[in-house]
Structure formats: C-alpha cells, structure tokens
Scaffold this motif. Sequence first.
Motif, PDB file in Angstrom:
ATOM      1  N   PRO A  24       0.806  -1.237   0.000  1.00  0.00           N
ATOM      2  CA  PRO A  24       0.000   0.000   0.000  1.00  0.00           C
ATOM      3  C   PRO A  24       0.831   1.274   0.000  1.00  0.00           C
ATOM      4  O   PRO A  24       0.344   2.322  -0.447  1.00  0.00           O
ATOM      5  N   ASN A  25       2.061   1.222   0.495  1.00  0.00           N
ATOM      6  CA  ASN A  25       2.874   2.435   0.603  1.00  0.00           C
ATOM      7  C   ASN A  25       3.964   2.532  -0.456  1.00  0.00           C
ATOM      8  O   ASN A  25       4.796   3.437  -0.403  1.00  0.00           O
ATOM      9  N   HIS A  26       3.950   1.624  -1.398  1.00  0.00           N
ATOM     10  CA  HIS A  26       4.968   1.641  -2.450  1.00  0.00           C
ATOM     11  C   HIS A  26       4.500   2.490  -3.632  1.00  0.00           C
ATOM     12  O   HIS A  26       3.335   2.397  -4.035  1.00  0.00           O
ATOM     13  N   PRO A  27       5.389   3.279  -4.222  1.00  0.00           N
ATOM     14  CA  PRO A  27       5.040   3.907  -5.498  1.00  0.00           C
ATOM     15  C   PRO A  27       4.865   2.831  -6.559  1.00  0.00           C
ATOM     16  O   PRO A  27       5.514   1.781  -6.505  1.00  0.00           O
ATOM     17  N   VAL A  28       3.963   3.084  -7.498  1.00  0.00           N
ATOM     18  CA  VAL A  28       3.634   2.087  -8.521  1.00  0.00           C
ATOM     19  C   VAL A  28       3.855   2.679  -9.903  1.00  0.00           C
ATOM     20  O   VAL A  28       3.339   3.759 -10.216  1.00  0.00           O
ATOM     21  N   VAL A  29       4.629   1.974 -10.703  1.00  0.00           N
ATOM     22  CA  VAL A  29       4.757   2.307 -12.120  1.00  0.00           C
ATOM     23  C   VAL A  29       3.751   1.424 -12.849  1.00  0.00           C
ATOM     24  O   VAL A  29       3.965   0.216 -13.005  1.00  0.00           O
ATOM     25  N   SER A  30       2.632   2.013 -13.257  1.00  0.00           N
ATOM     26  CA  SER A  30       1.532   1.262 -13.842  1.00  0.00           C
ATOM     27  C   SER A  30       1.369   1.633 -15.314  1.00  0.00           C
ATOM     28  O   SER A  30       1.135   2.797 -15.645  1.00  0.00           O
ATOM     29  N   LEU A  31       1.488   0.648 -16.184  1.00  0.00           N
ATOM     30  CA  LEU A  31       1.316   0.925 -17.607  1.00  0.00           C
ATOM     31  C   LEU A  31      -0.106   1.364 -17.922  1.00  0.00           C
ATOM     32  O   LEU A  31      -0.327   2.213 -18.791  1.00  0.00           O
ATOM     33  N   ASP A  32      -1.101   0.803 -17.209  1.00  0.00           N
ATOM     34  CA  ASP A  32      -2.491   1.221 -17.438  1.00  0.00           C
ATOM     35  C   ASP A  32      -2.689   2.700 -17.114  1.00  0.00           C
ATOM     36  O   ASP A  32      -3.330   3.442 -17.881  1.00  0.00           O
ATOM     37  N   LEU A  33      -2.144   3.140 -15.970  1.00  0.00           N
ATOM     38  CA  LEU A  33      -2.294   4.543 -15.584  1.00  0.00           C
ATOM     39  C   LEU A  33      -1.564   5.470 -16.547  1.00  0.00           C
ATOM     40  O   LEU A  33      -2.049   6.564 -16.873  1.00  0.00           O
ATOM     41  N   ILE A  34      -0.401   5.043 -17.006  1.00  0.00           N
ATOM     42  CA  ILE A  34       0.352   5.877 -17.954  1.00  0.00           C
ATOM     43  C   ILE A  34      -0.404   5.987 -19.272  1.00  0.00           C
ATOM     44  O   ILE A  34      -0.443   7.065 -19.890  1.00  0.00           O
ATOM     45  N   ARG A  35      -1.045   4.911 -19.707  1.00  0.00           N
ATOM     46  CA  ARG A  35      -1.859   4.975 -20.920  1.00  0.00           C
ATOM     47  C   ARG A  35      -2.977   6.006 -20.759  1.00  0.00           C
ATOM     48  O   ARG A  35      -3.251   6.791 -21.673  1.00  0.00           O
ATOM     49  N   ASP A  36      -3.622   5.988 -19.579  1.00  0.00           N
ATOM     50  CA  ASP A  36      -4.698   6.953 -19.333  1.00  0.00           C
ATOM     51  C   ASP A  36      -4.162   8.380 -19.354  1.00  0.00           C
ATOM     52  O   ASP A  36      -4.781   9.283 -19.936  1.00  0.00           O
ATOM     53  N   GLU A  37      -3.001   8.579 -18.730  1.00  0.00           N
ATOM     54  CA  GLU A  37      -2.412   9.923 -18.685  1.00  0.00           C
ATOM     55  C   GLU A  37      -2.065  10.439 -20.078  1.00  0.00           C
ATOM     56  O   GLU A  37      -2.259  11.614 -20.387  1.00  0.00           O
ATOM     57  N   LEU A  38      -1.544   9.539 -20.910  1.00  0.00           N
ATOM     58  CA  LEU A  38      -1.093   9.945 -22.238  1.00  0.00           C
ATOM     59  C   LEU A  38      -2.194   9.835 -23.291  1.00  0.00           C
ATOM     60  O   LEU A  38      -1.983  10.243 -24.443  1.00  0.00           O
ATOM     61  N   GLY A  39      -3.326   9.269 -22.916  1.00  0.00           N
ATOM     62  CA  GLY A  39      -4.418   9.101 -23.871  1.00  0.00           C
ATOM     63  C   GLY A  39      -4.114   8.071 -24.942  1.00  0.00           C
ATOM     64  O   GLY A  39      -4.531   8.215 -26.094  1.00  0.00           O
ATOM     65  N   VAL A  40      -3.389   7.000 -24.585  1.00  0.00           N
ATOM     66  CA  VAL A  40      -3.016   5.950 -25.531  1.00  0.00           C
ATOM     67  C   VAL A  40      -3.869   4.719 -25.245  1.00  0.00           C
ATOM     68  O   VAL A  40      -3.914   4.241 -24.113  1.00  0.00           O
ATOM     69  N   SER A  41      -4.542   4.201 -26.251  1.00  0.00           N
ATOM     70  CA  SER A  41      -5.377   3.018 -26.054  1.00  0.00           C
ATOM     71  C   SER A  41      -4.505   1.764 -25.962  1.00  0.00           C
ATOM     72  O   SER A  41      -3.358   1.747 -26.405  1.00  0.00           O
ATOM     73  N   ALA A  42      -5.091   0.709 -25.406  1.00  0.00           N
ATOM     74  CA  ALA A  42      -4.348  -0.550 -25.240  1.00  0.00           C
ATOM     75  C   ALA A  42      -4.017  -1.197 -26.576  1.00  0.00           C
ATOM     76  O   ALA A  42      -3.101  -2.016 -26.670  1.00  0.00           O
ATOM     77  N   ASN A  43      -4.756  -0.828 -27.627  1.00  0.00           N
ATOM     78  CA  ASN A  43      -4.527  -1.412 -28.954  1.00  0.00           C
ATOM     79  C   ASN A  43      -3.575  -0.590 -29.817  1.00  0.00           C
ATOM     80  O   ASN A  43      -3.193  -1.028 -30.899  1.00  0.00           O
ATOM     81  N   ALA A  44      -3.182   0.595 -29.323  1.00  0.00           N
ATOM     82  CA  ALA A  44      -2.304   1.470 -30.099  1.00  0.00           C
ATOM     83  C   ALA A  44      -0.842   1.116 -29.867  1.00  0.00           C
ATOM     84  O   ALA A  44      -0.509   0.258 -29.028  1.00  0.00           O
ATOM     85  N   ASN A  45       0.050   1.759 -30.595  1.00  0.00           N
ATOM     86  CA  ASN A  45       1.486   1.564 -30.395  1.00  0.00           C
ATOM     87  C   ASN A  45       1.856   1.961 -28.967  1.00  0.00           C
ATOM     88  O   ASN A  45       1.504   3.040 -28.499  1.00  0.00           O
ATOM     89  N   GLN A  46       2.578   1.074 -28.280  1.00  0.00           N
ATOM     90  CA  GLN A  46       2.865   1.278 -26.862  1.00  0.00           C
ATOM     91  C   GLN A  46       4.246   1.876 -26.601  1.00  0.00           C
ATOM     92  O   GLN A  46       4.665   1.970 -25.443  1.00  0.00           O
ATOM     93  N   GLY A  47       4.943   2.290 -27.656  1.00  0.00           N
ATOM     94  CA  GLY A  47       6.300   2.804 -27.491  1.00  0.00           C
ATOM     95  C   GLY A  47       6.398   3.956 -26.517  1.00  0.00           C
ATOM     96  O   GLY A  47       7.275   3.989 -25.641  1.00  0.00           O
ATOM     97  N   GLN A  48       5.494   4.926 -26.640  1.00  0.00           N
ATOM     98  CA  GLN A  48       5.507   6.104 -25.767  1.00  0.00           C
ATOM     99  C   GLN A  48       5.216   5.714 -24.317  1.00  0.00           C
ATOM    100  O   GLN A  48       5.815   6.250 -23.378  1.00  0.00           O
ATOM    101  N   VAL A  49       4.295   4.758 -24.135  1.00  0.00           N
ATOM    102  CA  VAL A  49       3.933   4.302 -22.791  1.00  0.00           C
ATOM    103  C   VAL A  49       5.123   3.605 -22.134  1.00  0.00           C
ATOM    104  O   VAL A  49       5.454   3.874 -20.967  1.00  0.00           O
TER     105      VAL A  49
END
Length: 382
Positions: A264-289
């Motif tokens: 609960p107290n650890h920072p999390v690097v989440s690919l799902d959250l980064i996709r939401d932040e960058l507006g990248v869909s799960a089906n798009a190119n994931q290079g930026q994510v």
Amino acid sequence: MMRKPMKPTVTHDHLLALVPTDPAWKVDWTEIWSLWPELAILDTCPQDPIHHAEGDVGKHTRMVVEALVADPDWQGLPVMDRGNLFWAAVLHDVGKPSVTKHEDDGRVSSRGHSRIGASIARELLWHAGSPFVWREELCGIIAHHQLPFWLIERPDPIRMAIETSWRCRPDHLCLHAKADALGRTCEDQQAILESISLAALTFQEAGCWDRPFAFANDESRVAYFELEDRDPRYAAHEAFTCTVTVMSGLPGAGKDTWISKHRPNHPVVSLDLIRDELGVSANANQGQVIQAAYERAREHLRAGRDFVWNATNVTRQNRSRVLRLLRGYAARFEIVYLEPGPDQLQRQNQDRPNAVPDAVIDHLSKKLEPPQIWEAHKVTLI
C-alpha cells in the motif's frame, strides 16, 4: 485461455480418474480421445517417416503412452506423479498439427512443436481446473521433452542440465523420453535410448537428477541464468540497492487489488495509468507508454527506492526486458503472479471500471508463459 471448453465435463478429477491403475494398467483410449478435439486431430497429422515409420502423431502418441504405462519405473511413482507423467505423454505432441510442414525434399518437419504443445496443454488444463504447480510441471516436461535425445551433443551439457533442472524434473523428463523413444518405429531407436541414458548420467553428475540444482543463494541463481560463463557453485554477494515487485497476470487477475493490500505504501509504475495519462489506447502503439514507464522506474532505481512495476508481463520476453533494467541498478526483484480460474477471471474483468475486451484477453492468454522460479530472486504464485 479464454476459449470455451469444448467439453465442460473435463475436470482435473476426471483426468486423474483416467490414469491407469494396478493391476490391469489399462488405458481407456475411447474416453481419452474424446476429451478434446486437440487430441482427435493428431490422427490426421503426418510425421517424418525416417523418425516415425509407425505413422501419424495419434498412433505415435498411443504407443508412447502404452510404453510409459508398461514401465515399472512409472508404475512405482507416487499417484500424482504417475498422473502428471501420464498426461504429459498424452499431450506431448499436441503442438505438432499447428507447425507440421512438408519440406521440398519430401521430409516432414514440426519445428517448435514442443513449445506450442506446452502452451496448448496449459490452456486445456487451466480450463480443467488442474492445480498450478502440477500443470506447470507437466508443461515443463512437454516443453523440453526432446532434450534428453541431444543433451550430450551440446557444447556444455552440464550447464544445460542445471538450467533444465529448474524448468522440470530431470528424472521425470528422462522417464518420459524413454517412453517417447520406445513409442516409435525408427532405425536409430537404440541410439536414442543410449543418448537418454547418457543424459540421465549428466543430470546425476550435475547434482540435479531429481531436484533443481542447489545454488548458494538467490543471487547466485539469477546470475547463473544471466551469465554464460558463471560458475554454478559460486556464492554471489547479495547487496541490493532496493527491492522491486514485478506484477504478472492477465487483465482482471487482481493485480491492483493485491498491490493495494500488500504494497500500500509503495510507489507504482503502472502501464495502465500511464496509458490513461497519455491518452493511448491498449490497442495502439505502446512505445511512448513503455518509454515513460522506464523513465519513472529509473527515477526510483536511482533513488534506491522500493517500488512496484504493474503490467501484465505474461510472456518471458516482456518480463526479461524489465528485469534487465532492474539488474542494471543492482535491484532485488520479486515476481508476483496471479492466476484465477477462467470463470473468476471473467467476472473480475467485467467488474473493473474499464473492462478489457475478451478478444484482448484471449490474445494475451494464448501467449501466456507464467513466471518460473528461476526468473527472479523470488517468485510468488497466487
């Protein structure tokens, strides 16, 4: 692995009930061959006549199973081990139909069928509700079932024996290989059996005949699989800058819930959250994510801060990229793998705020390679 089972009555208990028992040791081929279409199709899959003059894959499979069941060494195993090796024999060539090719020189090839077969077996047994460890031991046998045929021909057979001992049980692997050799018609059968005997001696010489090779510590094991010239008996110094928890599991497996409860107290690097932040869909190119995720991970690693890497990581290739990054910063890493049953996975995915389409999960599940215990300093299986 989101496929609908062709025959819902196929359960793990049913599979165990079909394992031959004393005193008759009789195989119920009618019932076994009706379980899955993946077996029935073996009867129409050709094989190379030089290595398999007996005919199609279905005939070879039945010969292998009968040879195994007649082996006193198999008959003397504990019940669960007998069942494990029995179904490994039934399914060992289930990958051949998808890769079999007629070559220009008239030969028949099936390159890659061991790896594909392990994946198919994993899917079938997941739907049958087979226990994870039992299933993965079986899949390990299938994935490496040809290794005893050629182990002694490799430049460093001892190293390969040590590595293999962390992927499946060598004594069970050689027992299967003997049945595989006996369950065929070929001119070099005796030479194959001799190679299997020499492979068994190699495993014994390496000290890993019936168990994984004993490394001095977790870092020694991780380093050995990473470095080709590593001495397996070298005791590596364990001095880590931080500890990273690497999540693994299909969408809806419960990774976020596990993190909130156990980290609960650890920072999390989440690919799902980064996709939401960058507006990248799960089906798009994931290079930026991926680039953004790696940079955030580097910030934690440079600071020596424990954190969680949260992504599906369902293939060894994807995990290895992340783990190489962590190794570069002398981090200790633990993989946490979550795998609910098919019905529970579907329910949990549907309950998510943004449910992942079944087609995406189905695509990922067909590539699924659960983490093995040699991949990290610690692997937690849930």
